[in-house]
Design a protein around this motif. Structure first.
Motif, PDB file in Angstrom:
ATOM      1  N   SER A  16       0.824  -1.211   0.000  1.00 38.59           N
ATOM      2  CA  SER A  16       0.000   0.000   0.000  1.00 38.59           C
ATOM      3  C   SER A  16       0.860   1.264   0.000  1.00 38.59           C
ATOM      4  N   THR A  17       2.154   1.131   0.299  1.00 38.10           N
ATOM      5  CA  THR A  17       3.046   2.292   0.278  1.00 38.10           C
ATOM      6  C   THR A  17       3.640   2.519  -1.108  1.00 38.10           C
ATOM      7  N   PHE A  18       3.414   1.594  -2.039  1.00 40.87           N
ATOM      8  CA  PHE A  18       3.945   1.724  -3.396  1.00 40.87           C
ATOM      9  C   PHE A  18       3.018   2.607  -4.218  1.00 40.87           C
ATOM     10  N   SER A  19       3.584   3.371  -5.126  1.00 36.59           N
ATOM     11  CA  SER A  19       2.765   4.160  -6.045  1.00 36.59           C
ATOM     12  C   SER A  19       2.074   3.225  -7.027  1.00 36.59           C
ATOM     13  N   ALA A  20       1.023   3.730  -7.648  1.00 36.69           N
ATOM     14  CA  ALA A  20       0.310   2.939  -8.660  1.00 36.69           C
ATOM     15  C   ALA A  20       1.246   2.563  -9.795  1.00 36.69           C
ATOM     16  N   GLU A  21       2.105   3.504 -10.181  1.00 42.60           N
ATOM     17  CA  GLU A  21       3.034   3.230 -11.275  1.00 42.60           C
ATOM     18  C   GLU A  21       4.001   2.103 -10.912  1.00 42.60           C
ATOM     19  N   LEU A  22       4.478   2.114  -9.685  1.00 39.92           N
ATOM     20  CA  LEU A  22       5.404   1.069  -9.244  1.00 39.92           C
ATOM     21  C   LEU A  22       4.703  -0.285  -9.151  1.00 39.92           C
ATOM     22  N   LEU A  23       3.460  -0.306  -8.698  1.00 42.72           N
ATOM     23  CA  LEU A  23       2.704  -1.559  -8.662  1.00 42.72           C
ATOM     24  C   LEU A  23       2.467  -2.094 -10.072  1.00 42.72           C
ATOM     25  N   LEU A  24       2.214  -1.197 -11.021  1.00 49.37           N
ATOM     26  CA  LEU A  24       2.035  -1.639 -12.408  1.00 49.37           C
ATOM     27  C   LEU A  24       3.349  -2.126 -13.004  1.00 49.37           C
ATOM     28  N   THR A  61       8.224  -2.290 -26.308  1.00 49.09           N
ATOM     29  CA  THR A  61       7.661  -1.181 -25.539  1.00 49.09           C
ATOM     30  C   THR A  61       7.948  -1.283 -24.040  1.00 49.09           C
ATOM     31  N   TRP A  62       8.193  -2.488 -23.559  1.00 48.55           N
ATOM     32  CA  TRP A  62       8.387  -2.689 -22.120  1.00 48.55           C
ATOM     33  C   TRP A  62       9.556  -1.889 -21.554  1.00 48.55           C
ATOM     34  N   PRO A  63      10.726  -1.837 -22.217  1.00 47.74           N
ATOM     35  CA  PRO A  63      11.830  -1.025 -21.660  1.00 47.74           C
ATOM     36  C   PRO A  63      11.462   0.446 -21.503  1.00 47.74           C
ATOM     37  N   GLY A  64      10.682   0.968 -22.419  1.00 52.46           N
ATOM     38  CA  GLY A  64      10.238   2.354 -22.295  1.00 52.46           C
ATOM     39  C   GLY A  64       9.356   2.539 -21.073  1.00 52.46           C
ATOM     40  N   PHE A  65       8.463   1.599 -20.837  1.00 50.65           N
ATOM     41  CA  PHE A  65       7.610   1.656 -19.655  1.00 50.65           C
ATOM     42  C   PHE A  65       8.452   1.597 -18.381  1.00 50.65           C
ATOM     43  N   ILE A  66       9.404   0.671 -18.363  1.00 46.68           N
ATOM     44  CA  ILE A  66      10.282   0.539 -17.193  1.00 46.68           C
ATOM     45  C   ILE A  66      11.020   1.849 -16.936  1.00 46.68           C
ATOM     46  N   ALA A  67      11.612   2.411 -17.976  1.00 42.72           N
ATOM     47  CA  ALA A  67      12.377   3.652 -17.823  1.00 42.72           C
ATOM     48  C   ALA A  67      11.487   4.785 -17.322  1.00 42.72           C
ATOM     49  N   LEU A  68      10.296   4.896 -17.877  1.00 44.49           N
ATOM     50  CA  LEU A  68       9.393   5.960 -17.448  1.00 44.49           C
ATOM     51  C   LEU A  68       9.002   5.808 -15.983  1.00 44.49           C
ATOM     52  N   VAL A  69       8.703   4.589 -15.562  1.00 45.91           N
ATOM     53  CA  VAL A  69       8.335   4.383 -14.151  1.00 45.91           C
ATOM     54  C   VAL A  69       9.512   4.708 -13.240  1.00 45.91           C
ATOM     55  N   GLY A 128       9.851  11.785  -8.276  1.00 41.77           N
ATOM     56  CA  GLY A 128       8.659  12.114  -7.502  1.00 41.77           C
ATOM     57  C   GLY A 128       7.605  12.837  -8.319  1.00 41.77           C
ATOM     58  N   ARG A 129       7.588  12.604  -9.626  1.00 35.84           N
ATOM     59  CA  ARG A 129       6.678  13.327 -10.516  1.00 35.84           C
ATOM     60  C   ARG A 129       5.361  12.576 -10.746  1.00 35.84           C
ATOM     61  N   ASN A 130       4.913  11.797  -9.778  1.00 35.18           N
ATOM     62  CA  ASN A 130       3.640  11.090  -9.910  1.00 35.18           C
ATOM     63  C   ASN A 130       2.505  12.102  -9.968  1.00 35.18           C
ATOM     64  N   ASP A 131       1.669  11.977 -10.965  1.00 38.45           N
ATOM     65  CA  ASP A 131       0.488  12.825 -11.071  1.00 38.45           C
ATOM     66  C   ASP A 131      -0.573  12.064 -11.852  1.00 38.45           C
ATOM     67  N   ALA A 132      -1.658  12.746 -12.187  1.00 39.68           N
ATOM     68  CA  ALA A 132      -2.751  12.093 -12.906  1.00 39.68           C
ATOM     69  C   ALA A 132      -2.296  11.577 -14.268  1.00 39.68           C
ATOM     70  N   LEU A 133      -1.436  12.319 -14.951  1.00 36.03           N
ATOM     71  CA  LEU A 133      -0.966  11.873 -16.267  1.00 36.03           C
ATOM     72  C   LEU A 133      -0.139  10.591 -16.158  1.00 36.03           C
ATOM     73  N   THR A 134       0.755  10.544 -15.187  1.00 38.92           N
ATOM     74  CA  THR A 134       1.579   9.338 -15.042  1.00 38.92           C
ATOM     75  C   THR A 134       0.731   8.166 -14.573  1.00 38.92           C
ATOM     76  N   PHE A 135      -0.220   8.426 -13.678  1.00 37.08           N
ATOM     77  CA  PHE A 135      -1.114   7.377 -13.189  1.00 37.08           C
ATOM     78  C   PHE A 135      -1.920   6.774 -14.334  1.00 37.08           C
ATOM     79  N   TRP A 136      -2.620   7.632 -15.067  1.00 35.99           N
ATOM     80  CA  TRP A 136      -3.471   7.138 -16.147  1.00 35.99           C
ATOM     81  C   TRP A 136      -2.663   6.586 -17.302  1.00 35.99           C
ATOM     82  N   GLY A 137      -1.522   7.182 -17.585  1.00 38.48           N
ATOM     83  CA  GLY A 137      -0.670   6.646 -18.643  1.00 38.48           C
ATOM     84  C   GLY A 137      -0.210   5.233 -18.335  1.00 38.48           C
ATOM     85  N   ALA A 138       0.213   5.004 -17.101  1.00 37.50           N
ATOM     86  CA  ALA A 138       0.663   3.659 -16.706  1.00 37.50           C
ATOM     87  C   ALA A 138      -0.500   2.679 -16.735  1.00 37.50           C
TER      88      ALA A 138
END
Length: 135
Positions: free
Chosen positions: A5-13, A68-76, A83-93
């Motif tokens: 529960s302490t992980f960001s949504a992006e990190l869980l994805l 595409t997976w390496p790009g996703f990994i790098a972005l996360v 610390g740039r988690n926001d609605a765009l990063t959440f929904w994008g992930a």
């Protein structure tokens, strides 16, 4: 055991993307062994016959995922380190992950046009993540 529960949504994805990778790789491996047999799969495969339609689709889907997976990994990683988690990063992930999950069965079943739209949506998810980092 870590408290997820302490992980960001992006990190869980990102963690979930390992399951996606196993799904893509496992599908290709199972179809390979069904077509060529377990004994042939254990060889150097120097005299491999062309793959059947389903195996060829699974191989292309896996290759596409791996593109595409390496790009996703790098972005996360960038999102988490900056610390740039926001609605765009959440929904994008979210969009990338769920589209990639949907993409495999669509590709295997040969669904015309919808597969390409799902791929495009997953690419848009990566772009949203990028925008969330930059802006």
């Amino acid at each position: 055991m870590p408290d997820l529960s302490t992980f960001s949504a992006e990190l869980l994805l990102l963690l979930g993307s390992l399951v996606l990778h196993a799904l893509y790789l496992g599908t290709q491996a199972i179809l390979y062994r069904l077509q060529y047999g377990v004994m042939f799969a254990a060889t150097a495969r120097d005299e491999e016959a062309p793959p059947g339609v389903l195996l060829a689709r699974a191989e292309r889907a896996l290759r596409n995922f791996l593109e595409t997976w390496p790009g996703f990994i790098a972005l996360v990683v960038i999102i988490e380190l900056s610390g740039r988690n926001d609605a765009l990063t959440f929904w994008g992930a979210q969009i990338w992950f769920w589209c990639r999950l949907l993409y495999l069965p669509l590709y295997l079943s040969g669904v015309f046009m919808l597969r390409s739209l799902v791929w495009f949506a997953s690419a848009c998810g990566l772009f949203l993540m990028f925008l969330g980092i930059v802006f």
